[in-house]
Design a protein around this motif. Structure first.
Motif, PDB file in Angstrom:
ATOM      1  N   ASN A 122     -52.582  23.084  66.852  1.00 12.20           N
ATOM      2  CA  ASN A 122     -52.251  24.306  67.580  1.00 12.20           C
ATOM      3  C   ASN A 122     -53.443  24.849  68.361  1.00 12.20           C
ATOM      4  O   ASN A 122     -53.272  25.468  69.422  1.00 12.20           O
ATOM      5  N   LYS A 123     -54.639  24.597  67.880  1.00 11.98           N
ATOM      6  CA  LYS A 123     -55.840  24.975  68.631  1.00 11.98           C
ATOM      7  C   LYS A 123     -55.840  24.322  70.010  1.00 11.98           C
ATOM      8  O   LYS A 123     -56.208  24.942  71.015  1.00 11.98           O
ATOM      9  N   SER A 124     -55.410  23.072  70.084  1.00 13.07           N
ATOM     10  CA  SER A 124     -55.422  22.336  71.350  1.00 13.07           C
ATOM     11  C   SER A 124     -54.362  22.830  72.334  1.00 13.07           C
ATOM     12  O   SER A 124     -54.394  22.481  73.515  1.00 13.07           O
ATOM     13  N   LEU A 125     -53.439  23.664  71.852  1.00 15.26           N
ATOM     14  CA  LEU A 125     -52.337  24.146  72.680  1.00 15.26           C
ATOM     15  C   LEU A 125     -52.500  25.594  73.117  1.00 15.26           C
ATOM     16  O   LEU A 125     -51.632  26.141  73.799  1.00 15.26           O
ATOM     17  N   LEU A 126     -53.621  26.217  72.755  1.00 12.53           N
ATOM     18  CA  LEU A 126     -53.785  27.655  72.977  1.00 12.53           C
ATOM     19  C   LEU A 126     -53.764  28.029  74.460  1.00 12.53           C
ATOM     20  O   LEU A 126     -54.378  27.352  75.285  1.00 12.53           O
ATOM     21  N   PRO A 127     -53.093  29.138  74.793  1.00 14.52           N
ATOM     22  CA  PRO A 127     -53.177  29.678  76.148  1.00 14.52           C
ATOM     23  C   PRO A 127     -54.590  30.165  76.452  1.00 14.52           C
ATOM     24  O   PRO A 127     -55.421  30.340  75.542  1.00 14.52           O
ATOM     25  N   LYS A 128     -54.854  30.423  77.709  1.00 14.66           N
ATOM     26  CA  LYS A 128     -56.173  30.837  78.175  1.00 14.66           C
ATOM     27  C   LYS A 128     -56.684  32.062  77.418  1.00 14.66           C
ATOM     28  O   LYS A 128     -56.003  33.081  77.322  1.00 14.66           O
ATOM     29  N   GLY A 129     -57.877  31.946  76.862  1.00 12.26           N
ATOM     30  CA  GLY A 129     -58.530  33.077  76.219  1.00 12.26           C
ATOM     31  C   GLY A 129     -57.975  33.478  74.872  1.00 12.26           C
ATOM     32  O   GLY A 129     -58.487  34.402  74.237  1.00 12.26           O
ATOM     33  N   ALA A 130     -56.927  32.809  74.410  1.00 15.31           N
ATOM     34  CA  ALA A 130     -56.363  33.131  73.096  1.00 15.31           C
ATOM     35  C   ALA A 130     -57.267  32.586  72.002  1.00 15.31           C
ATOM     36  O   ALA A 130     -57.925  31.559  72.167  1.00 15.31           O
ATOM     37  N   ARG A 131     -57.302  33.299  70.887  1.00 10.62           N
ATOM     38  CA  ARG A 131     -58.119  32.888  69.744  1.00 10.62           C
ATOM     39  C   ARG A 131     -57.220  32.707  68.533  1.00 10.62           C
ATOM     40  O   ARG A 131     -56.339  33.525  68.287  1.00 10.62           O
ATOM     41  N   LEU A 132     -57.469  31.645  67.790  1.00 14.63           N
ATOM     42  CA  LEU A 132     -56.567  31.253  66.713  1.00 14.63           C
ATOM     43  C   LEU A 132     -57.228  31.405  65.356  1.00 14.63           C
ATOM     44  O   LEU A 132     -58.385  31.036  65.169  1.00 14.63           O
ATOM     45  N   ALA A 133     -56.463  31.933  64.411  1.00 14.30           N
ATOM     46  CA  ALA A 133     -56.866  31.931  63.002  1.00 14.30           C
ATOM     47  C   ALA A 133     -55.740  31.324  62.188  1.00 14.30           C
ATOM     48  O   ALA A 133     -54.565  31.649  62.383  1.00 14.30           O
ATOM     49  N   LYS A 134     -56.090  30.416  61.300  1.00 12.55           N
ATOM     50  CA  LYS A 134     -55.132  29.867  60.347  1.00 12.55           C
ATOM     51  C   LYS A 134     -55.158  30.790  59.143  1.00 12.55           C
ATOM     52  O   LYS A 134     -56.174  30.917  58.451  1.00 12.55           O
ATOM     53  N   ALA A 135     -54.053  31.486  58.876  1.00  9.03           N
ATOM     54  CA  ALA A 135     -54.040  32.494  57.814  1.00  9.03           C
ATOM     55  C   ALA A 135     -52.606  32.822  57.421  1.00  9.03           C
ATOM     56  O   ALA A 135     -51.664  32.514  58.154  1.00  9.03           O
ATOM     57  N   LEU A 136     -52.470  33.440  56.259  1.00  7.34           N
ATOM     58  CA  LEU A 136     -51.197  33.936  55.727  1.00  7.34           C
ATOM     59  C   LEU A 136     -50.241  32.827  55.319  1.00  7.34           C
ATOM     60  O   LEU A 136     -49.084  33.100  55.011  1.00  7.34           O
ATOM     61  N   GLY A 137     -50.711  31.585  55.289  1.00  7.41           N
ATOM     62  CA  GLY A 137     -49.831  30.472  54.952  1.00  7.41           C
ATOM     63  C   GLY A 137     -50.252  29.693  53.723  1.00  7.41           C
ATOM     64  O   GLY A 137     -49.764  28.593  53.485  1.00  7.41           O
TER      65      GLY A 137
END
Length: 220
Positions: A122-137
């Protein structure tokens, strides 16, 4: 930090995990926007959990919120990120997904390569400037509901992100769900906190734990 200064949160997808997270956040006095492809589902859940929850259509929720919790199936995330790429630019995206599917025998199988993770994909699919955290799962829905607000010491929810500038916001959110946040590293550590991973309830860990318990047994 005052409640009014906290980032606005939207939960997209109101299945088992989305419903529990919404309930936990409102119990923690955190306002939340609820959105689903079926608006009536968001409206119904908002009425159930109370006036801190506000139902919206998906596009409006993405526009309004700073933090987007994508409580949808892993297999649907690529399409979602593409469809709403413009609205997701610059947002913090929280990904609780697990790349699993029923195995036809009452259990589950991993749907991606054994050495890969939903977080890295999912990191490789992020829209421009979006930041990803893997959490709550890192817990199943039942434990996510039952262990919220656990006393005397809170249960842990693990998280990973490449952007440590958002750690404070992620940890604040996890505290508001009734858990203690514990950072495990960058998104290349996501595999540890997804299903079958060493730090997942349905992996080697096998249960909810407190921070003291996990630090005694596992290097985090």
């Amino acid at each position: 930090m005052s409640k009014t200064s906290k980032s606005k949160v939207a939960i997209i997808g109101l299945g088992n995990i989305g419903q529990v997270v919404a309930t936990n956040l409102t119990k923690g006095n955190r306002p939340v926007i609820l959105a689903s492809r079926d608006y009536s589902q968001a409206k119904s859940l908002a009425e159930k959990v109370g006036n801190l929850a506000q139902p919206m259509e998906i596009s409006a929720a993405l526009q309004e919120a700073d933090i987007i919790i994508l409580a949808i199936w892993f297999s649907s995330i690529k399409e979602f990120l593409n469809q709403y790429a413009k609205q997701l630019e610059g947002k913090i995206i929280i990904d609780p997904s697990n790349p699993i599917a029923p195995d036809g025998k009452g259990g589950f199988i991993k749907t991606i390569d054994a050495t890969n993770s939903a977080g890295q994909i999912n990191k490789s699919l992020l829209p421009k400037g979006a930041r990803l955290a893997k959490a709550l799962g890192t817990l199943g829905a039942a434990s996510l509901a039952n262990a919220s607000g656990q006393k005397p010491k809170p249960a842990v929810l693990f998280y990973a992100t490449d952007d440590q500038s958002i750690n404070t916001k992620i940890e604040e959110l996890i505290w508001d769900t009734g858990f203690e946040p514990l950072y495990v590293g960058n998104l290349d550590q996501s595999i540890r906190i997804e299903v079958f991973g060493e730090l997942h309830e349905f992996g080697a860990l096998g249960k909810t734990v407190t921070a003291d318990e996990i630090r005694r047994s596992v290097a985090v």
